[in-house]
Write an enzyme that holds these catalytic residues in place. Structure first.
Site, PDB file in Angstrom:
ATOM      1  N   ASN A 136       0.597  -1.368  -0.060  1.00  0.00           N
ATOM      2  CA  ASN A 136       0.126  -0.011   0.015  1.00  0.00           C
ATOM      3  C   ASN A 136       0.761   1.448   0.017  1.00  0.00           C
ATOM      4  O   ASN A 136       0.187   2.474   0.242  1.00  0.00           O
ATOM      5  CB  ASN A 136      -1.024   0.067   1.008  1.00  0.00           C
ATOM      6  CG  ASN A 136      -1.785   1.198   1.479  1.00  0.00           C
ATOM      7  OD1 ASN A 136      -2.529   1.378   0.408  1.00  0.00           O
ATOM      8  ND2 ASN A 136      -1.789   1.872   2.437  1.00  0.00           N
ATOM      9  N   TYR A 176       2.873   8.765 -12.189  1.00  0.00           N
ATOM     10  CA  TYR A 176       2.143   7.972 -11.144  1.00  0.00           C
ATOM     11  C   TYR A 176       1.113   7.300 -12.008  1.00  0.00           C
ATOM     12  O   TYR A 176       0.993   5.931 -11.828  1.00  0.00           O
ATOM     13  CB  TYR A 176       1.144   9.242 -10.375  1.00  0.00           C
ATOM     14  CG  TYR A 176       0.205   8.492  -9.420  1.00  0.00           C
ATOM     15  CD1 TYR A 176       0.739   7.760  -8.271  1.00  0.00           C
ATOM     16  CD2 TYR A 176      -1.184   8.556  -9.914  1.00  0.00           C
ATOM     17  CE1 TYR A 176      -0.320   7.665  -7.590  1.00  0.00           C
ATOM     18  CE2 TYR A 176      -2.218   7.670  -8.936  1.00  0.00           C
ATOM     19  CZ  TYR A 176      -1.734   7.229  -7.546  1.00  0.00           C
ATOM     20  OH  TYR A 176      -2.540   6.865  -6.698  1.00  0.00           O
ATOM     21  N   ALA A 177       0.563   7.719 -13.196  1.00  0.00           N
ATOM     22  CA  ALA A 177      -0.329   6.722 -14.159  1.00  0.00           C
ATOM     23  C   ALA A 177       0.603   5.547 -14.555  1.00  0.00           C
ATOM     24  O   ALA A 177       0.093   4.284 -14.842  1.00  0.00           O
ATOM     25  CB  ALA A 177      -0.530   7.777 -15.180  1.00  0.00           C
ATOM     26  N   ALA A 178       1.883   5.876 -14.957  1.00  0.00           N
ATOM     27  CA  ALA A 178       2.622   4.723 -15.827  1.00  0.00           C
ATOM     28  C   ALA A 178       2.894   3.762 -14.332  1.00  0.00           C
ATOM     29  O   ALA A 178       2.864   2.373 -15.006  1.00  0.00           O
ATOM     30  CB  ALA A 178       3.838   5.492 -16.174  1.00  0.00           C
ATOM     31  N   SER A 237      -4.366   2.021  -8.841  1.00  0.00           N
ATOM     32  CA  SER A 237      -5.319   3.280  -9.063  1.00  0.00           C
ATOM     33  C   SER A 237      -5.964   3.309 -10.341  1.00  0.00           C
ATOM     34  O   SER A 237      -5.588   2.762 -11.256  1.00  0.00           O
ATOM     35  CB  SER A 237      -4.379   4.573  -8.848  1.00  0.00           C
ATOM     36  OG  SER A 237      -5.067   5.731  -9.175  1.00  0.00           O
ATOM     37  N   LYS A 295       1.241   2.931 -11.774  1.00  0.00           N
ATOM     38  CA  LYS A 295       0.209   2.230 -11.327  1.00  0.00           C
ATOM     39  C   LYS A 295      -0.174   1.437 -12.445  1.00  0.00           C
ATOM     40  O   LYS A 295      -0.638   0.386 -12.241  1.00  0.00           O
ATOM     41  CB  LYS A 295      -0.834   3.400 -11.002  1.00  0.00           C
ATOM     42  CG  LYS A 295      -0.710   4.264  -9.592  1.00  0.00           C
ATOM     43  CD  LYS A 295      -0.680   3.146  -8.582  1.00  0.00           C
ATOM     44  CE  LYS A 295      -0.158   3.947  -6.961  1.00  0.00           C
ATOM     45  NZ  LYS A 295      -0.276   2.805  -5.832  1.00  0.00           N
TER      46      LYS A 295
END
Length: 267
Positions: free
Chosen positions: A96, A162-164, A148, A166
């Site tokens: 987490n 962050y997108a990559a 996410s 996740k």
């Protein structure tokens, strides 16, 4: 009635919180203990774990805390050993640890890109790497990785790293799940969306709206068709399901037979 995680032992990383309220980690620690698990609650500092310990106090000595840099392999390996030393086994791991940095490929610094890879993706890799051998020795286990919705779609702001990362967590979970399915180790990812957790007020408002919490909450809520945000307790309930035998109905060799056997016969 037997609790869903009765006699299970779990490590939850990021089990503290940046402020008061129900963040993902704190919520999972509470719900896992409510369902009968013993917990090694892990975070990067003891201060973040204080309120987690307070809300989990009714469950007594079934919670221990541990400080760990989840980006460091030696520290993560030690974390697994500490869990086994305290509780005798490891059945569940919840990865987490994570956080976002705003910016597209032009704005984001190389340093921030590297830190996002370490913080969001390497931590999951290391957790799986060092948890799986312990689970194999006791006949299986469950790993829940917190990803996410940013890993599968645009989330309202440019956060390319962050997108990559996740998205990487989601695919890593799939690959490891297939590899270790025959050894009775389940691996799943949870994709929280626009939740109202303490991080929104303590960190994201400064990043996104110059500290205007109300404006950020309005922006986030506008993306939700239902018109309201959940919080860490929603993530926790999903994690309990995936960590428990409840989900075996959907992963059994004959899922249709398993489902029918649990349904009342027709008149």
């Amino acid at each position: 009635m037997k609790k869903r995680l009765q006699d299970k032992v779990a490590i939850i990383t990021g089990a503290g919180c940046v402020g008061p309220g129900w963040g993902n980690g704190r919520s999972m620690a509470y719900r896992f203990m409510e369902e009968g698990a013993s917990i090694l609650a892990v975070d990067k500092s003891q201060d973040t774990l204080t309120e987690t310990l307070e809300v989990c106090a009714p469950f007594g000595e079934k919670i221990k805390t541990h400080i760990c840099d989840a980006t460091n392999g030696e520290a993560v390996s030690e974390m697994m050993d500490v869990c086994v030393e305290n509780f005798g086994r490891l059945d569940i791991l919840v990865n987490n640890v994570g956080g976002s940095k705003r910016g597209g490929p032009v704005e984001l610094t190389e340093e921030d890109w590297d830190s996002q890879i370490d913080h969001n993706l390497k931590t999951v890799f290391l957790g799986c790497k060092f948890a799986i051998p312990h689970m194999e020795r006791t006949g299986g286990g469950a790993i829940v990785n917190i990803a996410s919705t940013s890993g599968i779609r645009w989330s309202g702001s440019a956060q390319v790293a962050y997108a990559a990362t996740k998205a990487g967590v989601i695919q890593m979970s799939r690959v490891i799940a297939v590899e270790y399915a025959s050894r009775k180790i389940r691996v799943n990812s949870i994709l929280p969306g626009q939740l109202h957790t303490p991080m929104v007020e303590a960190r994201l408002a400064d990043q996104r709206t110059g500290g205007d919490v109300d404006k950020l909450l309005e922006q986030r809520q506008s993306r939700i068709p239902l018109g309201f945000m959940g919080d860490g307790r929603d993530t926790a309930n999903a994690a309990v399901f995936l960590a428990s035998d409840d989900c075996l109905l959907y992963t059994s060799p004959s899922p249709r037979d398993g489902l029918l056997s649990r349904m009342p016969s027709s008149a």
